[in-house]
Enzyme design. Structure first.
Site, PDB file in Angstrom:
ATOM      1  CG  ASP A  32      -2.315   0.716   1.074  1.00  0.00           C
ATOM      2  OD1 ASP A  32      -2.032   2.044   0.933  1.00  0.00           O
ATOM      3  OD2 ASP A  32      -3.208   0.229   1.147  1.00  0.00           O
ATOM      4  CG  ASP A  53       1.996   3.996  -7.389  1.00  0.00           C
ATOM      5  OD1 ASP A  53       0.870   3.440  -7.632  1.00  0.00           O
ATOM      6  OD2 ASP A  53       2.398   5.014  -7.992  1.00  0.00           O
ATOM      7  CE1 TYR A 147     -14.286   3.063  -7.479  1.00  0.00           C
ATOM      8  CE2 TYR A 147     -16.388   2.589  -8.066  1.00  0.00           C
ATOM      9  CZ  TYR A 147     -15.084   2.257  -7.172  1.00  0.00           C
ATOM     10  OH  TYR A 147     -15.186   1.328  -6.235  1.00  0.00           O
ATOM     11  CE  LYS A 151     -12.963  -0.238  -8.434  1.00  0.00           C
ATOM     12  NZ  LYS A 151     -12.042  -1.111  -7.831  1.00  0.00           N
ATOM     13  CB  THR A 182     -13.951   1.389   3.286  1.00  0.00           C
ATOM     14  OG1 THR A 182     -14.373   2.090   2.304  1.00  0.00           O
ATOM     15  CG2 THR A 182     -14.425  -0.153   3.207  1.00  0.00           C
TER      16      THR A 182
HETATM   17  N1  LIG Z   1     -16.269   0.924  -0.204  1.00  0.00           N
HETATM   18  C1  LIG Z   1     -17.020   0.404  -1.008  1.00  0.00           C
HETATM   19  O1  LIG Z   1     -18.182   0.904  -1.045  1.00  0.00           O
HETATM   20  C2  LIG Z   1     -16.669  -0.275  -2.393  1.00  0.00           C
HETATM   21  C3  LIG Z   1     -17.568  -0.686  -3.104  1.00  0.00           C
HETATM   22  C4  LIG Z   1     -17.183  -1.295  -4.348  1.00  0.00           C
HETATM   23  C5  LIG Z   1     -15.989  -1.364  -4.483  1.00  0.00           C
HETATM   24  N2  LIG Z   1     -14.863  -0.957  -3.818  1.00  0.00           N
HETATM   25  C6  LIG Z   1     -13.479  -1.426  -4.001  1.00  0.00           C
HETATM   26  O2  LIG Z   1     -12.954  -1.981  -3.139  1.00  0.00           O
HETATM   27  C7  LIG Z   1     -11.510  -1.720  -2.887  1.00  0.00           C
HETATM   28  C8  LIG Z   1     -11.062  -1.036  -1.707  1.00  0.00           C
HETATM   29  O3  LIG Z   1     -11.601   0.042  -1.334  1.00  0.00           O
HETATM   30  P1  LIG Z   1     -11.952   0.546   0.232  1.00  0.00           P
HETATM   31  O4  LIG Z   1     -13.260   0.730   0.098  1.00  0.00           O
HETATM   32  O5  LIG Z   1     -11.534  -0.547   1.162  1.00  0.00           O
HETATM   33  O6  LIG Z   1     -11.106   1.888   0.141  1.00  0.00           O
HETATM   34  P2  LIG Z   1     -10.043   2.512   1.167  1.00  0.00           P
HETATM   35  O7  LIG Z   1      -9.697   3.736   0.895  1.00  0.00           O
HETATM   36  O8  LIG Z   1     -10.253   2.147   2.556  1.00  0.00           O
HETATM   37  O9  LIG Z   1      -8.725   1.427   0.832  1.00  0.00           O
HETATM   38  C9  LIG Z   1      -7.898   1.536  -0.666  1.00  0.00           C
HETATM   39  C10 LIG Z   1      -6.681   1.326  -0.382  1.00  0.00           C
HETATM   40  O10 LIG Z   1      -5.980   1.411  -1.554  1.00  0.00           O
HETATM   41  C11 LIG Z   1      -4.573   2.318  -1.287  1.00  0.00           C
HETATM   42  N3  LIG Z   1      -4.312   2.736  -2.686  1.00  0.00           N
HETATM   43  C12 LIG Z   1      -4.979   3.742  -3.283  1.00  0.00           C
HETATM   44  N4  LIG Z   1      -4.114   4.253  -4.401  1.00  0.00           N
HETATM   45  C13 LIG Z   1      -3.283   3.066  -4.650  1.00  0.00           C
HETATM   46  C14 LIG Z   1      -2.046   2.718  -5.277  1.00  0.00           C
HETATM   47  N5  LIG Z   1      -1.692   3.654  -6.402  1.00  0.00           N
HETATM   48  N6  LIG Z   1      -1.101   2.029  -4.796  1.00  0.00           N
HETATM   49  C15 LIG Z   1      -1.053   1.155  -3.706  1.00  0.00           C
HETATM   50  N7  LIG Z   1      -2.337   1.204  -2.936  1.00  0.00           N
HETATM   51  C16 LIG Z   1      -3.216   2.218  -3.239  1.00  0.00           C
HETATM   52  C17 LIG Z   1      -4.972   3.124  -0.454  1.00  0.00           C
HETATM   53  O11 LIG Z   1      -3.789   3.886   0.203  1.00  0.00           O
HETATM   54  C18 LIG Z   1      -6.115   2.506   0.682  1.00  0.00           C
HETATM   55  O12 LIG Z   1      -5.176   1.942   1.654  1.00  0.00           O
HETATM   56  C19 LIG Z   1     -11.259  -0.699  -4.086  1.00  0.00           C
HETATM   57  O13 LIG Z   1     -10.912  -1.189  -5.032  1.00  0.00           O
HETATM   58  C20 LIG Z   1     -12.485  -0.026  -4.280  1.00  0.00           C
HETATM   59  O14 LIG Z   1     -12.881   0.408  -5.424  1.00  0.00           O
HETATM   60  C21 LIG Z   1     -15.272  -0.433  -2.569  1.00  0.00           C
END
Ligand SMILES: NC(=O)c1ccc[n+]([C@@H]2O[C@H](COP(=O)([O-])OP(=O)(O)OC[C@H]3O[C@@H](n4cnc5c(N)ncnc54)[C@H](O)[C@@H]3O)[C@@H](O)[C@H]2O)c1
Length: 242
Positions: A32, A53, A147, A151, A182
């Protein structure tokens, strides 16, 4: 112990997945950008944190080297890193915003299946889980052009990789979460509680998902429970798309 890399593993769904996989006997490498969250979590889980990254090919090389040096050959990858963009129909045209979103959400997943997929192909076993979103299923529920399109892209990447890696014993599947509590959603939850309450009321299960709800679905695919599943997609959204 089977070793699994979790990108975005420092927060939200990735962090919950890192915890659950560790509880179930995997060794987890948290990858991360957020060192301040990832380092203490890895320490607690007896794993490894690598500043990473997902959009940078060199960073993938460094990640694999660090992981293999520490724990030996890998078993899998959970690609949970992601960003939202808020690129709406009425937003000013913004190629840079689209590019930033696609670099993380889409290219990040492509680089992951390339780097880890090639490693697993040589070993002849393994499992990859990419996190897309329920927003990448019809009907389009989110207004975020960048987004949502990235996806949808994740679904495509998973399917291409699944077909190509299946003959080598490597499975690739996709989890599509609904609305999950989250840090990514924290601002919306804080600033628009009424809107969120309205969304929750419309979810058949009458609640927003928790990160653990998604971690369990990821565990299914990563572990032997999903032994004959590849190229599959699992929507985990409390019934919203039912
Ligand atoms: N939370 C929701 O409602 C939801 C719904 C559908 C999909 N998602 C997907 O689930 C996944 C996790 O999201 P989340 O809700 O836990 O969000 P979050 O923001 O809590 O976690 C995302 C993590 O990705 C890391 N990140 C971002 N850019 C990065 C990069 N370039 N390199 C490495 N790490 C990087 C961030 O530092 C963070 O720790 C994502 O792909 C998100 O699109 C989330």
């Amino acid at each position: 112990m089977d070793v699994v890399i979790v990108t975005g593993g420092a927060s939200g769904i990735g962090a919950a997945t890192s915890r659950l996989l560790t509880e179930r006997g995997f060794r987890v490498v948290v990858a991360d950008l957020q060192d301040e969250l990832g380092e203490p979590l890895s320490e607690e889980l007896n794993g490894l944190f690598v500043h990473h990254d997902v959009a940078d090919p060199d960073s993938w090389e460094g990640l694999l080297t660090a992981a293999v040096d520490r724990f030996g050959p890998l078993f899998g990858l959970v690609a949970a890193a992601g960003v939202k963009s808020e690129y709406l129909l009425d937003s000013p045209p913004d190629p840079a915003l689209f590019h930033r979103t696609a670099m993380v959400n889409q290219l990040g997943v492509i680089l992951g299946v390339q780097a880890v997929g090639r490693h697993l192909r040589e070993l002849g076993r393994g499992s990859i889980v990419n996190i897309a979103s329920g927003a990448a299923m019809p009907p389009a529920q989110s207004p975020d052009l960048a987004y949502v399109s990235t996806k949808w892209g994740v679904r495509g990447v998973s399917r291409v990789a699944a077909r190509q890696l299946a003959p080598y014993g490597v499975r690739v599947n996709t989890v599509l979460p609904g609305l999950i509590r989250t840090p990514m959603m924290a601002t919306i939850i804080k600033n628009f509680p009424d809107r969120v309450a309205g969304i929750e009321a419309a979810i058949p299960m009458r609640r927003m998902g928790e990160p653990d709800d998604i971690a369990r679905a990821v565990y299914f695919f990563i572990s032997e429970l999903g032994s004959y599943a590849t190229g599959a997609e699992l929507v985990v959204d409390g019934g919203s798309l039912a």
